[in-house]
Design a protein around this motif. Structure first.
Motif, short mmCIF file in Angstrom:
data_model
loop_
_atom_site.label_atom_id
_atom_site.label_comp_id
_atom_site.label_asym_id
_atom_site.label_seq_id
_atom_site.Cartn_x
_atom_site.Cartn_y
_atom_site.Cartn_z
N LEU A 1 17.96 -7.27 16.46
CA LEU A 1 18.06 -8.61 16.74
C LEU A 1 19.58 -8.99 16.33
O LEU A 1 19.80 -8.73 15.13
N PHE A 2 20.09 -9.67 17.36
CA PHE A 2 21.63 -10.06 17.12
C PHE A 2 21.69 -11.43 16.74
O PHE A 2 20.77 -12.56 17.32
N ASP A 3 22.54 -12.01 15.88
CA ASP A 3 22.87 -13.39 15.48
C ASP A 3 23.31 -14.05 17.02
O ASP A 3 24.12 -13.50 17.46
N ILE A 4 22.54 -15.21 17.42
CA ILE A 4 22.93 -15.71 18.53
C ILE A 4 24.32 -16.33 18.72
O ILE A 4 24.80 -16.42 19.64
N GLN A 5 25.06 -16.65 17.69
CA GLN A 5 26.31 -17.18 17.59
C GLN A 5 27.35 -15.97 17.59
O GLN A 5 28.28 -15.83 18.47
N TYR A 6 27.20 -15.06 16.50
CA TYR A 6 28.30 -14.13 16.47
C TYR A 6 27.93 -12.68 16.63
O TYR A 6 28.67 -12.01 16.51
N LYS A 7 26.76 -12.36 17.31
CA LYS A 7 26.41 -11.14 17.49
C LYS A 7 26.52 -10.01 16.78
O LYS A 7 26.89 -9.02 17.05
N TYR A 8 26.29 -10.36 15.51
CA TYR A 8 25.93 -9.19 14.74
C TYR A 8 24.54 -8.88 14.49
O TYR A 8 23.69 -9.86 14.84
N VAL A 9 23.90 -7.76 14.01
CA VAL A 9 22.58 -7.36 13.81
C VAL A 9 21.99 -8.13 12.63
O VAL A 9 22.72 -8.01 11.25
N VAL A 10 21.12 -8.96 12.94
CA VAL A 10 20.38 -9.63 11.74
C VAL A 10 19.16 -8.82 11.44
O VAL A 10 18.77 -8.81 10.10
N SER A 11 18.46 -8.17 11.91
CA SER A 11 17.27 -7.29 11.53
C SER A 11 16.73 -6.16 12.66
O SER A 11 17.37 -6.27 13.78
N LEU A 12 16.30 -5.12 12.05
CA LEU A 12 15.56 -4.06 12.87
C LEU A 12 14.20 -4.28 12.81
O LEU A 12 13.70 -4.14 11.99
N ILE A 13 13.66 -4.54 14.11
CA ILE A 13 12.11 -4.94 14.16
C ILE A 13 11.29 -4.02 14.63
O ILE A 13 11.76 -2.75 14.81
N ASP A 14 9.86 -4.05 14.74
CA ASP A 14 9.15 -2.92 15.18
C ASP A 14 9.13 -1.78 14.12
O ASP A 14 9.73 -0.51 14.48
N LEU A 15 8.31 -2.04 12.97
CA LEU A 15 8.40 -1.10 11.97
C LEU A 15 7.27 -0.16 12.09
O LEU A 15 6.86 0.32 11.13
N ASP A 16 6.62 -0.14 13.19
CA ASP A 16 5.30 0.47 13.09
C ASP A 16 5.56 1.97 13.22
O ASP A 16 4.55 3.00 12.82
N THR A 17 6.75 2.57 13.60
CA THR A 17 7.07 4.02 13.60
C THR A 17 7.88 4.53 12.45
O THR A 17 8.19 5.70 12.47
N VAL A 18 8.06 3.64 11.24
CA VAL A 18 8.71 4.11 10.27
C VAL A 18 7.99 5.28 9.47
O VAL A 18 6.97 5.33 9.34
N SER A 19 8.98 6.25 9.06
CA SER A 19 8.34 7.45 8.47
C SER A 19 9.36 8.32 7.78
O SER A 19 10.59 8.02 7.85
N SER A 20 9.02 9.36 7.16
CA SER A 20 9.99 10.37 6.53
C SER A 20 10.58 11.20 7.63
O SER A 20 9.63 11.87 8.62
N GLY A 21 11.71 11.44 7.61
CA GLY A 21 12.53 12.24 8.69
C GLY A 21 13.70 12.45 8.55
O GLY A 21 14.32 12.16 7.44
N CYS A 22 14.52 12.93 9.55
CA CYS A 22 15.92 13.07 9.55
C CYS A 22 16.86 11.86 10.07
O CYS A 22 16.61 11.30 10.95
N LEU A 23 17.79 11.52 9.33
CA LEU A 23 18.71 10.35 9.65
C LEU A 23 19.13 10.57 11.24
O LEU A 23 19.40 9.73 11.97
N PRO A 24 19.80 11.90 11.35
CA PRO A 24 20.22 11.92 12.87
C PRO A 24 19.09 11.95 13.93
O PRO A 24 19.48 11.55 15.14
N THR A 25 17.72 11.89 13.52
CA THR A 25 17.01 11.51 14.56
C THR A 25 16.87 9.96 14.94
O THR A 25 17.05 9.69 16.24
N ASP A 26 17.14 9.07 14.06
CA ASP A 26 17.36 7.76 14.40
C ASP A 26 18.62 7.61 14.84
O ASP A 26 18.72 6.65 15.85
N LEU A 27 19.85 8.23 14.63
CA LEU A 27 20.85 7.90 15.14
C LEU A 27 21.18 8.19 16.65
O LEU A 27 21.46 7.63 17.62
N ALA A 28 20.54 9.55 16.84
CA ALA A 28 20.50 10.12 18.22
C ALA A 28 19.45 9.19 19.16
O ALA A 28 20.12 8.97 20.38
#
Length: 387
Positions: free
Chosen positions: A233-260
């Motif tokens: 979710l981006f701020d409607i005026q300044y276009k920076y990220v306000v939130s990362l939503i849809d947390l149903d798939t949160v788990s333990s893993g490797c950071l490069p998986t998310d970046l990729a």
């Protein structure tokens, strides 16, 4: 879902609520999501209403993870953890159902939940510019940083074998063996066979690549699991990220998986579901700006496996091709579709993205080196040989 049914569901989460408007969010591939506008105690307000998919092992576990993350981040915000930034950071907290004091309400063979709506935000299916790519990287880094001290032992496993590429490959082999290809019309059959043939060498290589990656000592961390562009979710005026939503798939893993997975999503300049597959290509500039944003605050050092990022991008794209193809061969059980061959088309889109990515791996390797991350030169040459 009609107005009366939504109104009935809403009344189980809110007292004195009068429904005003329903907006169906079409971008999600799993849950059915609605933005609800209502009058609550005489004031206009919005909230998010979702009917959860049946892919999850336990709705209770999904919501336990969600509450764990949101409570943790809210405490960080209250404790001025983000005081060095003048940009807001918010999380969509769940709302308890009044009728059962739980986070889900069973209705019409479905399980419904409500959560807070984050005001003055937008989400996107396609990036607008390099600045937005940078902000996406910064947003993912902020999510990882705020969740970095969560006890991983408290996380519940919500989707069995999620991101288990070997399992998806085995499933594909079984589906190919059991599928009745005769029932497909000639054109669709040809498309499926072409995709299977094109994937064959990649699958052989990935089986050896997985063995190589499994030998690496990569520090486990909390990952989002599905950081595609539309989940930011981006701020409607300044276009920076306000939130990362849809947390149903949160788990333990490797950071490069998310970046990729995030890079896979944002660098497809045609978007995840384009009208014209010919427009699909991997944008190197978006990738570079994303990396600059992410590593402007994140530590490149440590045992996080960032030097294997190219391998993880390759892996996640092939994995998604296989998942879409599997779902098509299994009559579209997992991902929501708008037409019968939708998942087949999604797989073809990702394969075209893969082909574009592979041609640019040497350039991306140089980009990583430019920000102080050394990539695996053997991988760069190995993948070029496949094609």
């Amino acid at each position: 879902m009609d107005f009366e049914k939504i109104s009935l569901i809403t009344s189980n989460f809110f007292d004195n609520s009068k429904l005003l408007n329903i907006d169906f969010i079409d971008s999600g591939l799993i849950n059915k999501t609605y933005i609800i506008e209502h009058l609550i105690n005489g004031e206009k307000s919005k909230f998010v209403l979702q009917c959860l998919s049946n892919i999850f092992e336990s709705y209770e576990k999904v919501n336990m993870n969600h509450e764990l993350i949101t409570n943790h981040v809210k405490n960080k915000i209250k404790g001025n953890y983000l005081k060095s930034s003048n940009q807001r950071w918010e999380v969509p907290c769940l709302i308890k159902c009044n009728s059962n004091n739980l986070f889900v309400f069973p209705f019409c063979a479905g399980f419904w939940r409500a959560m807070e709506y984050i005001d003055d935000t937008l989400n996107f299916d396609i990036l607008e510019d390099n600045k937005m790519a940078y902000q996406t990287g910064l947003g993912l880094a902020k999510f990882h940083a705020t969740c970095s001290d969560i006890d991983l032992a408290k996380l519940e496993n919500t989707i069995k074998d999620f991101h288990d590429t070997k399992k998806y490959i085995d499933q594909l082999n079984m589906n190919i063996k059991d599928f009745n290809f005769i029932k497909l019309d000639d054109n669709v059959n040809k498309r499926v066979q072409n995709l299977i043939d094109s994937l064959s060498n990649h699958i052989l290589y990935i089986e050896s690549l997985l063995g190589y990656l499994n030998k690496k000592s990569i520090q486990p961390c909390l990952i989002h699991g599905d950081p595609k562009l539309s989940n930011f979710l981006f701020d409607i005026q300044y276009k920076y990220v306000v939130s990362l939503i849809d947390l149903d798939t949160v788990s333990s893993g490797c950071l490069p998986t998310d970046l990729a997975d995030c890079i896979r999503s944002i660098c497809n300049i045609a978007g995840e579901d384009p009208d014209n597959i010919e427009n699909v290509s991997f944008d190197v500039d978006y990738c570079n700006y994303f990396l600059k944003g992410y590593f402007s605050t994140s530590n490149k050092n440590g045992d996080y496996g960032f030097g294997l990022l190219l391998e993880f991008i390759y892996l996640i794209i092939v994995e998604l091709i296989i998942r879409f193809l599997n779902d098509f061969l299994q009559s579209n059980r997992y991902f929501k579709v708008k037409y019968q061959t939708h998942n087949l088309y999604r797989a073809e889109v990702q394969y075209r993205l893969l082909s574009s990515f592979i041609t640019q791996i040497p350039t991306l390797s140089n980009s990583l080196h430019g920000i102080g991350i050394s990539s695996n030169s053997n991988f760069v040459s190995d993948v070029q040989n496949i094609v």
